[in-house]
Design an enzyme around this catalytic site. Structure first.
Site, PDB file in Angstrom:
ATOM      1  CB  ALA A  13      19.521  28.476 -61.662  1.00  0.00           C
ATOM      2  CB  SER A  15      23.369  21.238 -60.480  1.00  0.00           C
ATOM      3  OG  SER A  15      22.491  21.277 -59.367  1.00  0.00           O
ATOM      4  CG  ASP A 236      12.085  25.540 -60.201  1.00  0.00           C
ATOM      5  OD1 ASP A 236      11.321  26.513 -60.101  1.00  0.00           O
ATOM      6  OD2 ASP A 236      13.315  25.655 -60.409  1.00  0.00           O
ATOM      7  N   GLY A 406      17.166  23.739 -50.914  1.00  0.00           N
ATOM      8  CA  GLY A 406      18.506  23.753 -50.339  1.00  0.00           C
ATOM      9  C   GLY A 406      18.627  24.626 -49.111  1.00  0.00           C
TER      10      GLY A 406
END
Length: 472
Positions: A13, A15, A236, A406
């Site tokens: 969303a 990169s 994803d 992340g």
């Protein structure tokens, strides 16, 4: 075949990146060959994705992929869910709208007037999110756009069409549209008709690992190489969950990035009234599994807070330093409901957090580290609560929580989640989405073999994880 290379186009969303995966006798090596920004734009139509900037970035990365590994056999594309473009023939009718655009509210009203939500849940198994594809398509119906369309392609499939000219809908992402029957895993054409979506716009369904097509001649010429496009877990989260090194019968996962997707993996959907009332969703997984999960707002809360500070203060925020200071905050900070829709839109996040806490009589942060600590404590509380609910509703006993993406690098978040859930947290791999994407392609090419558990064993052998034990 025991060796070979494949490439993943992983669109997030904020990169995107292109990653080459090289396999040799079951061992995986990953090389990131391209990174590019994903900056939405606002037009008179509303908030939209800058599709052509993303396409340029992906093509530049793929050129580097073929330069680095001329033997790349296939490309797989994954992205966020629900957003799409409408087509007529070989033309797009518009560029994709952003799921945070405000238009979706009127689509919700139109759909629920035609089909009550409890019936929707029995048919598609999806939690209520106002931006789900069927609500967006109801807006298109009101605006007359569906009258002109003969196709709809979700974001990863749209990129596949740009590369091959083939129109398909990969099943894990199709499951997020609200138009897929949760039991048969086929398009629910009766439901589509009731909300005014013509059957002609629904593409042929494909499963992860199926070949979509070969590069168009001009694409092969531009990239300096020829390869197939292979469907992966193109949502994803589907690819990320496929790469969680877990024992699915006794673990929960949190795919943590802009969103925090918190849940368990099951063989069959959970369609009880209690699941609907808890707003849990049943989405398609790799190899026919079901991802039973809940969407939590995720690190969007922190990134939008930092974006506000940088915009207003004109000074770049050092995230590692901020998190280190947040870990040292003494005393209790206010905890807010990370699932409150007030935090969905872009804008002044610190102001909204402060207002929410004040309205509910809870301590309002005064400093940036206190705001960061409040956000992370609130996310950990939401994550732990969602894990407990997922376990209760599904019957899966959770002995370990796996955090990938992340958020697995955020040590404070991982530790606080372990503390609040009362079970160990294992963090990693960070690039789980890309890993899952690459593994599904490699299996399709015969470079690796085995079922989903076998793919996870490759992940466990390849990547180290960090373990966080709950503190008293």
């Amino acid at each position: 075949m025991t060796s070979g290379s494949v490439a993943a186009v992983d669109l997030g969303a904020t990169s995107g990146r292109v990653i080459v995966g090289s396999f040799d006798r079951g061992a995986l090596r990953m090389d990131t060959v391209g990174r590019f920004a994903n900056d939405p734009i606002t037009t008179p139509s509303g908030m939209q994705w800058d599709l052509f900037a993303l396409y340029r970035g992906a093509m530049a990365g793929l050129r580097e992929a073929f330069a680095a590994a001329p033997d790349v056999a296939s490309i797989g594309v994954d992205s966020w869910a629900v957003d799409y473009a409408l087509l007529r023939g070989n033309r797009m009718l518009s560029t994709p709208m952003h799921y945070r655009d405000e238009r979706t509210a009127r689509g919700v009203d139109a759909v629920h007037a035609a089909v009550p939500f409890d019936e929707l849940y029995r048919r598609n198994g999806l939690q209520f999110l106002p931006f789900n594809t069927l609500y967006q398509l109801a807006c298109e119906r009101q605006d007359g756009m569906l009258d002109a369309a003969d196709g709809m392609l979700l974001m990863p499939d749209l990129f596949g069409w740009l590369l091959t000219g083939e129109r398909v809908a990969e099943s894990t992402n199709a499951s997020t549209t609200g138009l897929l029957d949760v039991t048969t895993k086929q398009w629910d054409t009766e439901l589509a008709a009731r909300i005014g979506v013509p059957e002609r716009v629904l593409p042929r369904l494909v499963a992860p690992g199926e070949r979509v097509g070969s590069f168009l001649p001009h694409v092969a010429k531009e990239l300096g190489g020829s390869a197939s496009v292979v469907a992966v877990g193109s949502h994803d989260t589907a690819s990320a969950v496929a790469a969680v090194p877990m024992k699915a019968d006794r673990a929960a996962y949190i795919s943590c990035g802009t969103w925090g997707l918190v849940g368990v993996e099951t063989e069959h959907p959970v369609l009880s009234d209690a699941a609907r009332e808890a707003n849990f969703t049943n989405e398609g997984g790799v190899d026919g599994r079901t991802r039973f999960l809940h969407n939590v707002m995720g690190l969007w809360l922190l990134s939008e807070t930092i974006r506000t500070w940088e915009r207003d203060g004109g000074e770049r925020i050092d995230l590692p330093a901020l998190l280190a200071e947040a870990a040292e905050v003494d005393g209790r900070v206010g905890i807010f409901d990370a699932n409150d829709p007030v935090f969905m839109p872009a804008g002044d996040m610190p102001e909204r957090i402060a207002a929410w806490l004040a309205e509910h009589g809870r301590p309002v942060p005064r400093t940036k580290p206190e705001f960061a600590r409040s956000i992370i404590e609130s996310l950990a509380e939401a994550f732990a609560g969602a894990v407990r609910t997922a376990s209760e509703l599904s019957g899966v006993p959770v002995e370990t929580i796996h955090i990938v993406g992340g958020g697995s690098l955020n040590e404070l978040l991982c530790q606080l989640t372990a503390d609040r859930a009362g079970v160990p947290v294992e963090a990693g791999p960070v690039e789980a989405t890309a890993v899952g994407n690459l593994l599904i392609q490699a299996r399709a090419a015969g470079v690796v073999d085995g079922d989903l558990d076998g793919l996870r064993a490759v992940v466990a052998r390849t990547f180290d994880v960090s373990r966080y034990l709950p503190r008293t």
